[in-house]
Design an enzyme around this catalytic site. Sequence first.
Site, PDB file in Angstrom:
ATOM      1  N   GLU A 181       5.197 -10.658  14.488  1.00 59.65           N
ATOM      2  CA  GLU A 181       4.662 -11.235  15.723  1.00 59.65           C
ATOM      3  C   GLU A 181       5.123 -12.693  15.851  1.00 59.65           C
ATOM      4  O   GLU A 181       5.493 -13.144  16.930  1.00 59.65           O
ATOM      5  CB  GLU A 181       3.142 -11.137  15.703  1.00 59.65           C
ATOM      6  CG  GLU A 181       2.567 -11.173  17.092  1.00 59.65           C
ATOM      7  CD  GLU A 181       1.084 -10.864  17.102  1.00 59.65           C
ATOM      8  OE1 GLU A 181       0.588 -10.282  16.123  1.00 59.65           O
ATOM      9  OE2 GLU A 181       0.427 -11.234  18.081  1.00 59.65           O
ATOM     10  N   ARG A 229       0.830  -1.218   0.000  1.00 67.11           N
ATOM     11  CA  ARG A 229       0.000   0.000   0.000  1.00 67.11           C
ATOM     12  C   ARG A 229       0.854   1.254   0.000  1.00 67.11           C
ATOM     13  O   ARG A 229       0.399   2.320  -0.449  1.00 67.11           O
ATOM     14  CB  ARG A 229      -0.973  -0.038   1.184  1.00 67.11           C
ATOM     15  CG  ARG A 229      -2.077  -1.059   0.972  1.00 67.11           C
ATOM     16  CD  ARG A 229      -2.878  -1.249   2.242  1.00 67.11           C
ATOM     17  NE  ARG A 229      -2.062  -1.863   3.277  1.00 67.11           N
ATOM     18  CZ  ARG A 229      -2.360  -2.982   3.923  1.00 67.11           C
ATOM     19  NH1 ARG A 229      -3.477  -3.598   3.651  1.00 67.11           N
ATOM     20  NH2 ARG A 229      -1.573  -3.481   4.833  1.00 67.11           N
TER      21      ARG A 229
END
Length: 175
Positions: free
Chosen positions: A95, A58
């Site tokens: 993560e 993006r």
Amino acid sequence: MNLKDTIRTIPDFPKPGIMFRDITTLMTNRRGFSEAVIRLSAPYQDAFVDNVVGIEARGFVFGAAVAYELNSGFVPVRKKGKLPFDTYEQDYELEYGTDVLEMHADAIRKGEKILLIDDLIATGGTAEAAIKVLRKAGAVVIGAAFVIDLPDLGGRKKIEDMGVPVTTLVAFDGH
Ligand code: AMP
């Protein structure tokens, strides 16, 4: 206009507990898209930016439009394995596990003034890795600009602590 109202929130995507800030609804709003690009570019109009660097994917959409606005070039920073020529690379923590960002080794000359763009800053890990890649190439990162800030995750401070000024357009509480 209120840019925040043009951003859609999808709860529990891509996994439970994440509030996904879906910027495609801002992109398809013509006033919203143009206002976002103008506001990302405005602080850098007189900064003589050599290249805007956008982070996949993006960050490409906003970064290319900002580059056009600033009459600068555009350089993509991509996930590992997508760029065909020699690269600088930098790994960063996700993560679960790690990922790697790459940039073409000849994309930026030493001393070039760079503006980094992405759609959203959360923990700042992605932008930190991009800045490290840019510094390997000898770039001077004069700023990092994001449409969305998630201030509770501390990314802005992480990037400012690297000596890079941060601008953001809208903020959402939480993750
Ligand atoms: P971070 O490295 O933690 O700053 O995460 C930033 C990157 O992850 C950006 O490229 C975002 O597109 C994406 N991202 C992280 N959290 C969200 C979220 N809540 N909604 C949408 N995108 C996100």
